[in-house]
Design a protein around this motif. Sequence first.
Motif, PDB file in Angstrom:
ATOM      1  N   THR A   1       0.825  -1.208   0.000  1.00 58.04           N
ATOM      2  CA  THR A   1       0.000   0.000   0.000  1.00 58.04           C
ATOM      3  C   THR A   1       0.858   1.257   0.000  1.00 58.04           C
ATOM      4  O   THR A   1       1.910   1.318   0.631  1.00 58.04           O
ATOM      5  N   VAL A   2       0.373   2.244  -0.721  1.00 54.88           N
ATOM      6  CA  VAL A   2       1.010   3.561  -0.795  1.00 54.88           C
ATOM      7  C   VAL A   2      -0.058   4.610  -0.520  1.00 54.88           C
ATOM      8  O   VAL A   2      -1.190   4.484  -1.003  1.00 54.88           O
ATOM      9  N   HIS A   3       0.286   5.622   0.260  1.00 54.16           N
ATOM     10  CA  HIS A   3      -0.623   6.760   0.440  1.00 54.16           C
ATOM     11  C   HIS A   3       0.029   7.992  -0.190  1.00 54.16           C
ATOM     12  O   HIS A   3       1.169   8.333   0.148  1.00 54.16           O
ATOM     13  N   PHE A   4      -0.676   8.608  -1.113  1.00 56.97           N
ATOM     14  CA  PHE A   4      -0.160   9.755  -1.854  1.00 56.97           C
ATOM     15  C   PHE A   4      -0.768  11.024  -1.277  1.00 56.97           C
ATOM     16  O   PHE A   4      -1.962  11.252  -1.403  1.00 56.97           O
ATOM     17  N   VAL A   5       0.041  11.810  -0.661  1.00 58.42           N
ATOM     18  CA  VAL A   5      -0.222  13.062   0.067  1.00 58.42           C
ATOM     19  C   VAL A   5      -0.252  12.750   1.555  1.00 58.42           C
ATOM     20  O   VAL A   5      -1.153  12.070   2.052  1.00 58.42           O
ATOM     21  N   CYS A   6       0.741  13.217   2.245  1.00 61.33           N
ATOM     22  CA  CYS A   6       0.808  13.044   3.694  1.00 61.33           C
ATOM     23  C   CYS A   6      -0.307  13.853   4.354  1.00 61.33           C
ATOM     24  O   CYS A   6      -0.402  15.062   4.141  1.00 61.33           O
ATOM     25  N   PRO A   7      -1.190  13.220   5.121  1.00 64.36           N
ATOM     26  CA  PRO A   7      -2.190  13.999   5.855  1.00 64.36           C
ATOM     27  C   PRO A   7      -1.516  15.058   6.731  1.00 64.36           C
ATOM     28  O   PRO A   7      -0.369  14.883   7.153  1.00 64.36           O
ATOM     29  N   SER A   8      -2.225  16.118   7.013  1.00 60.20           N
ATOM     30  CA  SER A   8      -1.631  17.290   7.685  1.00 60.20           C
ATOM     31  C   SER A   8      -1.427  17.059   9.179  1.00 60.20           C
ATOM     32  O   SER A   8      -1.904  17.828  10.021  1.00 60.20           O
ATOM     33  N   ILE A   9      -0.670  15.999   9.491  1.00 61.26           N
ATOM     34  CA  ILE A   9      -0.393  15.692  10.896  1.00 61.26           C
ATOM     35  C   ILE A   9       0.448  16.761  11.551  1.00 61.26           C
ATOM     36  O   ILE A   9       0.482  16.894  12.773  1.00 61.26           O
ATOM     37  N   TRP A  10       1.160  17.549  10.733  1.00 64.26           N
ATOM     38  CA  TRP A  10       2.009  18.620  11.259  1.00 64.26           C
ATOM     39  C   TRP A  10       1.198  19.867  11.592  1.00 64.26           C
ATOM     40  O   TRP A  10       1.699  20.795  12.203  1.00 64.26           O
ATOM     41  N   ALA A  11      -0.073  19.899  11.177  1.00 66.77           N
ATOM     42  CA  ALA A  11      -0.921  21.056  11.441  1.00 66.77           C
ATOM     43  C   ALA A  11      -1.961  20.751  12.508  1.00 66.77           C
ATOM     44  O   ALA A  11      -2.188  21.534  13.422  1.00 66.77           O
ATOM     45  N   TRP A  12      -2.603  19.584  12.378  1.00 69.50           N
ATOM     46  CA  TRP A  12      -3.613  19.187  13.352  1.00 69.50           C
ATOM     47  C   TRP A  12      -3.874  17.696  13.180  1.00 69.50           C
ATOM     48  O   TRP A  12      -3.359  17.067  12.275  1.00 69.50           O
ATOM     49  N   ARG A  13      -4.638  17.118  14.109  1.00 66.34           N
ATOM     50  CA  ARG A  13      -4.946  15.683  14.137  1.00 66.34           C
ATOM     51  C   ARG A  13      -3.686  14.819  14.131  1.00 66.34           C
ATOM     52  O   ARG A  13      -3.507  13.956  13.285  1.00 66.34           O
TER      53      ARG A  13
END
Length: 387
Positions: free
Chosen positions: A119-131
């Motif tokens: 599996t690959v996820h394209f676009v890192c979720p904004s863990i550096w901003a919130w959540r």
Amino acid sequence: MRPPGQAPRVAMVAGETSGDLLASLLLGGLRQRWSTVASMGIGGPRMAAQGFDAWWDSERLAVHGYSLELVRRLWGIVQIRKQLRARLLQERPDVFIGVDAPDFNLGLEQGLRAAGIKTVHFVCPSIWAWRPERIEKIRAAADHVLCLFPFEPALLAEHGIAATYVGHPLAGVIPFEPDRAAARTRLGLNHDAPVLAVLPGSRRAEVAYIARPFFQAARLLAQERPGLQMVVPAVPALRARIEELARECAVADSLRIVAGQSHDVLAACDVTLIASGTATLEAALFQRPMVIGYHMHPLSWRLMQRKKLQPWVGLPNILCRDFVVPELLQDAATPRALADAVLQWLDDVQAGNARLQQLQQRFGELHYSLRRDTPALAADAVAQLLG
């Protein structure tokens, strides 16, 4: 197991227009590497142009409306994910690539990965901003993450997640030196008078909360700067509502509302009043000074504030690690404050002062750092994962 040299079978899920664009770029890179690559899953028209077999259209993942309509849409999305998971487990592609849409894709990826599908996820979720709690979901879901921003792979590595920086595709689409004169000609604008771009968001909920203070600020600006040209690039589906709000705010005669054409509007403008989101990155790549505003339901705002991890909200400020442009959020986003912040930039543009020059230099450096051969880098990362 796939024989060496044989083209892989790639399953993908992309939601919304932005996901369709990113996925189509990746598919283009994969087709350059393997001309007979097979791809299937959930996608849009750009992916279809790359030979993608769409079992469901990406529009099926879009959620619009409220109350009963929202419940119906969410139930339908849950059923699609259930059916898709069963089909993928039966057909067993060589790799599954979830493109953005983390609420849909991360859970799906986790189940597929547990069943032995890469599996690959394209676009890192904004863990550096919130959540930040999403980091555990990402670690369980993705063998590899493709990142749009250069600081993200190191952040993921701290949590044991393999990742590759592939650049941001917008940096390849927007020219380093935008042609303001040509854009004004295409829009039929006066070349000698200043232009303000007003972007109140691209989603119905954003427009509902943001357009009114933006348009009230525009009314103040029209009164105080009579020669100012103001242009709103409206998402076609929301144009009627935006025009209605402009009339309610008594600014319809001063605003020019066009269907789409956001890149032409940003290229043509001197300053933009803009809702926080991807559009702020586009404005930065056009090297335009901006005032970032945002407003949402008070309960949503309180929840977000609890999960906020850094002092910035706008992408240009996050990427520059500084308040290079003003952010006026929630109660601070009053018409008067928004108008005053725009006036300061308009004065800077007229004077051509150091503040403006420094901003344009920062944005130029940002543009260079984000421009990469995204299709090739993303395809290389997938190829390495497949061995």
